[in-house]
Scaffold this motif. Structure first.
Motif, PDB file in Angstrom:
ATOM      1  N   ASP A  90      59.237  99.539 107.569  1.00  0.00           N
ATOM      2  CA  ASP A  90      58.623  98.518 108.843  1.00  0.00           C
ATOM      3  C   ASP A  90      57.104  98.353 108.947  1.00  0.00           C
ATOM      4  O   ASP A  90      56.767  99.489 109.138  1.00  0.00           O
ATOM      5  CB  ASP A  90      59.733  99.046 110.135  1.00  0.00           C
ATOM      6  CG  ASP A  90      59.101  98.041 111.168  1.00  0.00           C
ATOM      7  OD1 ASP A  90      58.641  97.339 111.249  1.00  0.00           O
ATOM      8  OD2 ASP A  90      59.360  98.740 112.464  1.00  0.00           O
ATOM      9  N   SER A  91      56.628  97.507 108.859  1.00  0.00           N
ATOM     10  CA  SER A  91      55.183  97.287 109.208  1.00  0.00           C
ATOM     11  C   SER A  91      54.656  97.613 110.292  1.00  0.00           C
ATOM     12  O   SER A  91      53.481  98.097 110.294  1.00  0.00           O
ATOM     13  CB  SER A  91      54.640  95.925 109.013  1.00  0.00           C
ATOM     14  OG  SER A  91      55.375  94.876 109.867  1.00  0.00           O
TER      15      SER A  91
ATOM     16  N   GLY B  78      63.997  93.607 109.300  1.00  0.00           N
ATOM     17  CA  GLY B  78      63.620  92.301 109.608  1.00  0.00           C
ATOM     18  C   GLY B  78      63.498  91.548 108.586  1.00  0.00           C
ATOM     19  O   GLY B  78      63.793  90.442 108.123  1.00  0.00           O
ATOM     20  N   PHE B  79      63.209  92.079 107.253  1.00  0.00           N
ATOM     21  CA  PHE B  79      62.919  91.486 106.061  1.00  0.00           C
ATOM     22  C   PHE B  79      63.930  91.925 104.879  1.00  0.00           C
ATOM     23  O   PHE B  79      63.904  91.598 103.785  1.00  0.00           O
ATOM     24  CB  PHE B  79      61.462  91.687 105.312  1.00  0.00           C
ATOM     25  CG  PHE B  79      60.617  90.941 106.107  1.00  0.00           C
ATOM     26  CD1 PHE B  79      60.183  89.510 106.124  1.00  0.00           C
ATOM     27  CD2 PHE B  79      59.705  91.801 107.223  1.00  0.00           C
ATOM     28  CE1 PHE B  79      59.430  88.948 106.767  1.00  0.00           C
ATOM     29  CE2 PHE B  79      58.729  91.156 107.714  1.00  0.00           C
ATOM     30  CZ  PHE B  79      58.674  89.688 107.587  1.00  0.00           C
ATOM     31  N   ASN B  80      65.139  92.767 105.463  1.00  0.00           N
ATOM     32  CA  ASN B  80      66.092  93.110 104.467  1.00  0.00           C
ATOM     33  C   ASN B  80      65.615  93.799 103.490  1.00  0.00           C
ATOM     34  O   ASN B  80      65.936  93.420 102.204  1.00  0.00           O
ATOM     35  CB  ASN B  80      66.896  92.053 104.106  1.00  0.00           C
ATOM     36  CG  ASN B  80      68.412  92.450 103.780  1.00  0.00           C
ATOM     37  OD1 ASN B  80      68.754  93.708 103.942  1.00  0.00           O
ATOM     38  ND2 ASN B  80      68.936  91.722 102.647  1.00  0.00           N
ATOM     39  N   LYS B  81      64.521  94.750 103.430  1.00  0.00           N
ATOM     40  CA  LYS B  81      64.205  95.561 102.159  1.00  0.00           C
ATOM     41  C   LYS B  81      64.037  97.045 102.509  1.00  0.00           C
ATOM     42  O   LYS B  81      64.079  97.395 103.680  1.00  0.00           O
ATOM     43  CB  LYS B  81      62.775  94.960 101.876  1.00  0.00           C
ATOM     44  CG  LYS B  81      61.782  95.365 102.833  1.00  0.00           C
ATOM     45  CD  LYS B  81      60.268  94.698 102.651  1.00  0.00           C
ATOM     46  CE  LYS B  81      59.464  94.956 103.648  1.00  0.00           C
ATOM     47  NZ  LYS B  81      57.869  94.434 103.243  1.00  0.00           N
ATOM     48  N   SER B  82      64.207  97.749 101.247  1.00  0.00           N
ATOM     49  CA  SER B  82      64.347  99.065 101.495  1.00  0.00           C
ATOM     50  C   SER B  82      63.912  99.693 100.410  1.00  0.00           C
ATOM     51  O   SER B  82      64.046  99.221  99.131  1.00  0.00           O
ATOM     52  CB  SER B  82      65.586  99.722 101.916  1.00  0.00           C
ATOM     53  OG  SER B  82      66.777  99.503 100.916  1.00  0.00           O
TER      54      SER B  82
END
Length: 171
Positions: free
Chosen positions: A76-77, A100-104
């Motif tokens: 998370d930024s 929020g951006f569906n990344k991991s």
């Protein structure tokens, strides 16, 4: 602050010291260090900066720095929260995600387990990276107690110098 001050004035023939109500400033020709006086009630530092930790690991500094950097890219930024899972089989698994951006992302670092059991703890990734980077050694000794207590980092060549990082609660 003493380590910072000594590194600045070490070898300098003249150091000016200015005392203020809230600050003390140490100034040389090349640098300036400002120390701020903080008043209030604080936790007992001996409980935060432990001599011994029940869970101790030893890791290659360059390897863990690279892994933390990569995990922070997908975290998370705003907070760059990273979950550290210390495994009894000699691994630290770091996970970061941004829902929020569906990344991991996940990174695994091999470590030497000196003692302890499995533990999962949350940290601010960039703060963890800065703390690791301040250790002046090829290997970093990291001590954990539990998910709510401080992380204490040391190096082999100066075990009395400790870098402390407070964990964050993660879901």
């Amino acid at each position: 602050a003493i380590d910072s001050i000594m590194s600045v004035i070490n070898g300098t023939s003249e150091t000016d010291v200015f005392f203020g109500e809230k600050n003390t400033v140490f100034k040389t020709d090349d640098a300036m260090v400002t120390c701020r006086k903080i008043e209030g009630r604080f936790p007992d530092f001996k409980k935060i900066i432990r001599e011994e930790s029940p869970i101790m690991v030893r890791v290659d500094k360059a390897e863990i720095l690279d892994s933390v950097s990569r995990v922070c890219l997908v975290a998370d930024s705003t907070q760059r929260l990273v979950k550290l899972s210390v495994k009894g089989d000699g691994k630290i698994v770091m996970t970061g995600c941004d829902l929020g951006f569906n990344k991991s992302g996940e990174e695994t670092v091999v470590c030497e387990i000196a003692s302890g059991e499995d533990l999962t703890i949350g940290v601010r990734g960039m703060s963890f990276h800065q703390c690791l980077g301040s250790i002046e050694s090829d290997y970093v000794n990291i001590g954990f107690e539990d998910a709510k207590k401080s992380i204490v980092m040391t190096c082999d060549n100066n075990p009395r110098r400790r870098v402390v990082l407070m964990p964050v609660m993660i879901g």
